[in-house]
Scaffold this motif. Structure first.
Motif, PDB file in Angstrom:
ATOM      1  N   LEU A 197       0.827  -1.198   0.000  1.00  0.00           N
ATOM      2  CA  LEU A 197       0.000   0.000   0.000  1.00  0.00           C
ATOM      3  C   LEU A 197       0.867   1.255   0.000  1.00  0.00           C
ATOM      4  N   LEU A 198       0.666   2.115  -1.000  1.00  0.00           N
ATOM      5  CA  LEU A 198       1.459   3.334  -1.125  1.00  0.00           C
ATOM      6  C   LEU A 198       0.697   4.582  -0.692  1.00  0.00           C
ATOM      7  N   HIS A 199      -0.556   4.719  -1.139  1.00  0.00           N
ATOM      8  CA  HIS A 199      -1.280   5.954  -0.891  1.00  0.00           C
ATOM      9  C   HIS A 199      -2.725   5.647  -0.512  1.00  0.00           C
ATOM     10  N   ILE A 200      -3.256   6.498   0.367  1.00  0.00           N
ATOM     11  CA  ILE A 200      -4.638   6.395   0.830  1.00  0.00           C
ATOM     12  C   ILE A 200      -5.338   7.710   0.470  1.00  0.00           C
ATOM     13  N   ILE A 201      -6.402   7.626  -0.312  1.00  0.00           N
ATOM     14  CA  ILE A 201      -7.127   8.816  -0.744  1.00  0.00           C
ATOM     15  C   ILE A 201      -8.448   8.876   0.007  1.00  0.00           C
ATOM     16  N   CYS A 202      -8.696   9.974   0.683  1.00  0.00           N
ATOM     17  CA  CYS A 202      -9.931  10.154   1.442  1.00  0.00           C
ATOM     18  C   CYS A 202     -10.288  11.638   1.444  1.00  0.00           C
ATOM     19  N   ASP A 203     -11.437  11.963   2.008  1.00  0.00           N
ATOM     20  CA  ASP A 203     -11.860  13.365   2.040  1.00  0.00           C
ATOM     21  C   ASP A 203     -11.134  14.113   3.154  1.00  0.00           C
ATOM     22  N   ASN A 204     -11.535  15.359   3.356  1.00  0.00           N
ATOM     23  CA  ASN A 204     -10.829  16.224   4.299  1.00  0.00           C
ATOM     24  C   ASN A 204     -11.447  16.247   5.689  1.00  0.00           C
ATOM     25  N   ALA A 205     -12.314  15.271   6.003  1.00  0.00           N
ATOM     26  CA  ALA A 205     -12.910  15.219   7.331  1.00  0.00           C
ATOM     27  C   ALA A 205     -11.837  15.022   8.392  1.00  0.00           C
ATOM     28  N   ALA A 206     -12.075  15.583   9.581  1.00  0.00           N
ATOM     29  CA  ALA A 206     -11.065  15.541  10.647  1.00  0.00           C
ATOM     30  C   ALA A 206     -10.753  14.113  11.072  1.00  0.00           C
ATOM     31  N   ASN A 207     -11.792  13.243  11.151  1.00  0.00           N
ATOM     32  CA  ASN A 207     -11.532  11.873  11.585  1.00  0.00           C
ATOM     33  C   ASN A 207     -10.716  11.103  10.553  1.00  0.00           C
ATOM     34  N   MET A 208     -10.917  11.390   9.260  1.00  0.00           N
ATOM     35  CA  MET A 208     -10.117  10.734   8.230  1.00  0.00           C
ATOM     36  C   MET A 208      -8.672  11.219   8.262  1.00  0.00           C
ATOM     37  N   ARG A 209      -8.492  12.512   8.464  1.00  0.00           N
ATOM     38  CA  ARG A 209      -7.123  13.039   8.559  1.00  0.00           C
ATOM     39  C   ARG A 209      -6.384  12.411   9.727  1.00  0.00           C
ATOM     40  N   LYS A 210      -7.063  12.283  10.840  1.00  0.00           N
ATOM     41  CA  LYS A 210      -6.418  11.698  12.010  1.00  0.00           C
ATOM     42  C   LYS A 210      -6.144  10.220  11.819  1.00  0.00           C
ATOM     43  N   ALA A 211      -7.093   9.512  11.181  1.00  0.00           N
ATOM     44  CA  ALA A 211      -6.948   8.065  11.006  1.00  0.00           C
ATOM     45  C   ALA A 211      -5.729   7.719  10.171  1.00  0.00           C
ATOM     46  N   PHE A 212      -5.463   8.495   9.123  1.00  0.00           N
ATOM     47  CA  PHE A 212      -4.422   8.105   8.181  1.00  0.00           C
ATOM     48  C   PHE A 212      -3.214   9.024   8.189  1.00  0.00           C
ATOM     49  N   ALA A 233       9.044   2.179   0.168  1.00  0.00           N
ATOM     50  CA  ALA A 233       7.637   1.785   0.008  1.00  0.00           C
ATOM     51  C   ALA A 233       6.932   1.529   1.322  1.00  0.00           C
ATOM     52  N   LYS A 234       7.617   1.675   2.434  1.00  0.00           N
ATOM     53  CA  LYS A 234       7.013   1.241   3.691  1.00  0.00           C
ATOM     54  C   LYS A 234       6.017   2.250   4.255  1.00  0.00           C
ATOM     55  N   SER A 235       6.089   3.483   3.845  1.00  0.00           N
ATOM     56  CA  SER A 235       5.212   4.488   4.434  1.00  0.00           C
ATOM     57  C   SER A 235       4.037   4.757   3.516  1.00  0.00           C
ATOM     58  N   GLN A 236       2.852   4.728   4.098  1.00  0.00           N
ATOM     59  CA  GLN A 236       1.651   5.040   3.332  1.00  0.00           C
ATOM     60  C   GLN A 236       1.301   6.504   3.573  1.00  0.00           C
ATOM     61  N   THR A 237       1.125   7.252   2.515  1.00  0.00           N
ATOM     62  CA  THR A 237       0.817   8.664   2.649  1.00  0.00           C
ATOM     63  C   THR A 237      -0.643   8.906   2.312  1.00  0.00           C
ATOM     64  N   ARG A 238      -1.268   9.768   3.093  1.00  0.00           N
ATOM     65  CA  ARG A 238      -2.654  10.142   2.837  1.00  0.00           C
ATOM     66  C   ARG A 238      -2.686  11.288   1.844  1.00  0.00           C
ATOM     67  N   GLN A 239      -3.524  11.162   0.813  1.00  0.00           N
ATOM     68  CA  GLN A 239      -3.700  12.212  -0.166  1.00  0.00           C
ATOM     69  C   GLN A 239      -5.144  12.704  -0.107  1.00  0.00           C
ATOM     70  N   GLN A 240      -5.306  14.009  -0.254  1.00  0.00           N
ATOM     71  CA  GLN A 240      -6.642  14.591  -0.217  1.00  0.00           C
ATOM     72  C   GLN A 240      -7.398  14.274  -1.500  1.00  0.00           C
ATOM     73  N   CYS A 241      -8.708  14.227  -1.379  1.00  0.00           N
ATOM     74  CA  CYS A 241      -9.569  14.024  -2.536  1.00  0.00           C
ATOM     75  C   CYS A 241      -9.610  15.317  -3.350  1.00  0.00           C
ATOM     76  N   PHE A 242      -9.200  15.246  -4.611  1.00  0.00           N
ATOM     77  CA  PHE A 242      -9.162  16.441  -5.457  1.00  0.00           C
ATOM     78  C   PHE A 242     -10.569  16.998  -5.689  1.00  0.00           C
ATOM     79  N   ALA A 243     -11.523  16.123  -5.985  1.00  0.00           N
ATOM     80  CA  ALA A 243     -12.882  16.587  -6.283  1.00  0.00           C
ATOM     81  C   ALA A 243     -13.511  17.268  -5.077  1.00  0.00           C
ATOM     82  N   HIS A 244     -13.270  16.711  -3.893  1.00  0.00           N
ATOM     83  CA  HIS A 244     -13.833  17.311  -2.683  1.00  0.00           C
ATOM     84  C   HIS A 244     -13.214  18.683  -2.424  1.00  0.00           C
ATOM     85  N   THR A 245     -11.907  18.812  -2.642  1.00  0.00           N
ATOM     86  CA  THR A 245     -11.242  20.098  -2.439  1.00  0.00           C
ATOM     87  C   THR A 245     -11.730  21.126  -3.451  1.00  0.00           C
TER      88      THR A 245
END
Length: 615
Positions: A195-210, A251-263
């Motif tokens: 797993l390389l990247h996690i894409i989610c929205d900008n909600a506070a709980n999602m930011r904290k989770a990932f 490759a060991k770190s998974q980075t959270r990326q913001q959802c472009f459409a939501h932004t």
């Protein structure tokens, strides 16, 4: 006449009876009481046994094609009309019960999960989209979709996606609990190391989770670390082993990326919220839409005059629904629309010439934003490479409109300010803005992957740097060189060393030449492998001219091997969380109002099978 012959004839009555006998013998049997042979054949037909292949095939088709694909309820199997229909299709089929059909749903889901796990086992790396959804009964579900590049049936490169889980998520939606459930899903499919990247929205709980909770690979096991701090342990590694260690650490770190459409939704929302000059025009457009949905007489007049079905409603959480509404209004002739509104007693809803011009300007400003949203929400095409070109092109679009608007000058200024603030990382990376932030938090969309993906997509190449990076030419050259260096830096990490290449060439030289033109092929391979990443990147930028991304890399995967390895790591990443939101749309269709009694287990199984129908 001879008297002997006359007296020898039979009596007349006997002759009549004989003729009757002949007629009755020649006529067909019409007695309805006599059974036909076909009746005996039909009555001997019996239903298929439960283990009969045809019985199982029809039952499976009902489940896959009607219940899952056509979203029919499971109870259809017990409906009298459906059973009559099946008796016409195949009189020997024995319809099963709803309980039996539901039990077979688990088997279909398990079968698809097994195929999906086998496919994921062959993937080198992947990315996921994550979101939470609530159904009509306000039950929470955690959805996770996976995305990766793979070889298609014809040998081409294809983007693959699959639903990993739409799991019942009860309790509070905190970052810790989201992280815990997500990690269980990763363990089930054994994808955590890929797993390389996690894409989610900008909600506070999602930011904290990932961003803070999700553990890294180094935290998975508490192995004995005796001797780990010995410097010689790492410096004395062979070159090949050192490369493997570098790749693993990379490759060991998974980075959270913001959802472009939501932004982008937030950017347009900022503009509409601060633009009060067009509020009257927007309110009248909404009122006209509501009038067409509530008044049958006005609806008839409208359709008779304009021939279109109506004007769609706008949704507060979807700005593009407002754009669709305004575009539908503009399809009408303003003079005719005003006339029918006045005749039907709705004079207050008629648009003034000023308001009509404001709507035209709004559509002109927002149309490119809708195009950018659609472009970055695809699932079978590369989307991550479009993020930077879309943002910079939108900024250029707004810059060009300055001074050309009669009413919406402030709206354009607000949009541009919000765009540059919410995508500040991109503007800083291309030297169109300075990083004035004093905290250590990364800027939004500052990850270099967006720049690398944009340049490695032949649809864009470096054209966006030339056209949409609004800086002096010497600064553009610095930006282009910086992006090239980023690509080359990663390409060097994933390219085998010269020692390994020489060893592979020696092995090929010792193997027997079985093919007629094998020497041509070996010479071509040697030439390709000898080309450096820098030479490959230069050649790529020379030949890319707007080609389809996946088709281009299918044709050039062997001539640009170092760049292709970078492409595999980048271009599978979705730009937005639209794939997981489509999953929830399927769930809403399945969970229709008259199916509100569906259990959470059956609902998740139906959603999983529906979204993974191709597996």
């Amino acid at each position: 006449m001879n008297l002997k012959c006359i007296f020898s004839l039979p009596p007349l009555s006997q002759m009549f009876r004989y003729e009757e006998y002949l007629r009755s013998k020649a006529a067909p049997l019409t007695d309805s009481s006599q059974p036909q042979i076909s009746q005996f054949i039909t009555s001997n037909k019996q239903h298929y046994s439960t283990s009969h292949p045809q019985q199982n095939a029809i039952t499976r088709s009902i489940l896959l094609d009607l219940v899952i694909d056509c979203n029919l309820p499971l109870s259809v199997i017990e409906h009298p009309s459906f059973r009559r229909f099946m008796s016409v299709v195949d009189i020997r089929y024995n319809p099963v019960s709803r309980r039996t059909l539901t039990s077979k749903l688990d088997g279909v889901m398990l079968e698809k999960q097994t195929k999906l796990k086998n496919s994921l086992a062959n993937a080198e790396n992947l990315s996921v989209t994550v979101d939470i959804w609530s159904d009509r009964k306000m039950r929470g579900f955690l959805g996770v979709t996976a995305h990766w590049l793979d070889n298609g049936e014809g040998g081409g490169i294809v983007l693959k996606s699959a639903l990993l889980a739409c799991k019942r998520f009860s309790g509070s939606h905190t970052g810790e609990r989201i992280c815990e459930e997500f990690e269980q899903i990763c363990e089930e499919y054994q994808i955590k190391r890929k797993l390389l990247h996690i894409i989610c929205d900008n909600a506070a709980n999602m930011r904290k989770a990932f961003s803070t909770c999700f553990p890294q690979h180094g935290d998975e096991e508490d192995d004995d670390d005796e001797g780990v701090e010995d410097d010689n342990l790492w410096t004395d590694l062979p070159v090949e082993d050192q490369e493997r260690v570098d790749l693993f650490l990379q490759a060991k770190s998974q980075t959270r990326q913001q959802c472009f459409a939501h932004t982008l939704q937030l950017v347009v929302g900022d503009g509409l919220k601060d633009t009060k000059i067009a509020n009257a025009a927007l309110a009248k457009a909404c009122k006209l839409s509501n009038l067409l949905h509530s008044s049958t007489s006005f609806k008839d007049i409208f359709e008779r005059e304009f021939g279109q079905s109506g004007i769609p409603s706008s949704v507060v959480t979807r700005w593009n629904s407002t754009l669709r509404q305004l575009k539908a209004v503009l399809k009408c002739d303003s003079t005719k629309l005003t006339a029918i509104l006045q005749e039907s007693g709705h004079k207050e809803t008629a648009f003034t010439s000023r308001e009509w011009s404001q709507i035209q300007e709004l559509v002109r400003v927002l149309e490119p934003f809708a195009q950018a949203t659609d472009l970055t929400q695809g699932e079978k095409v590369v989307t991550i490479s479009a993020v930077v070109p879309c943002v910079l092109s939108l900024n250029h679009h707004l810059e060009h409109l300055k001074g050309t608007m009669c009413y919406l000058g402030a709206f354009i200024k607000t949009l541009q300010t919000s765009l540059q603030r919410r995508f500040k990382g991109i503007f800083v990376n291309v030297k169109m803005a300075e990083n004035s932030s004093s905290d250590c938090q990364p800027l939004p969309f500052s990850d270099p992957l967006y720049l690398k993906a944009a340049m490695l997509d032949p649809s864009f190449g470096s054209m966006w740097v030339t056209h949409d990076v609004l800086v002096p030419d010497n600064t553009k050259e610095e930006v282009s060189k910086m992006i090239k260096d980023l690509i080359l830096e990663e390409a060097v990490k994933v390219t085998p060393t010269n020692t390994r290449i020489e060893e592979e060439e020696e092995v090929q030289a010792t193997e027997p030449q079985s093919s007629l033109f094998a020497s041509y092929h070996n010479k071509r391979q040697k030439k390709d492998s000898a080309s450096t990443p820098h030479m490959q990147l230069t050649h790529f930028l020379d030949i890319c001219s707007g080609q389809d991304c996946l088709h281009f890399w299918t044709l050039n995967r062997h001539t640009l091997p170092s760049l292709f390895k970078v492409v595999v790591r980048l271009l599978h990443i979705p730009a937005s969380s639209a794939p997981v939101e489509r999953v929830f749309s399927h769930g809403s269709v399945i969970m229709r109002p008259h199916r509100s009694q569906l259990s959470a287990k059956v609902l998740t199984s139906l959603i999983f099978c529906k979204c993974n129908g191709h597996w």
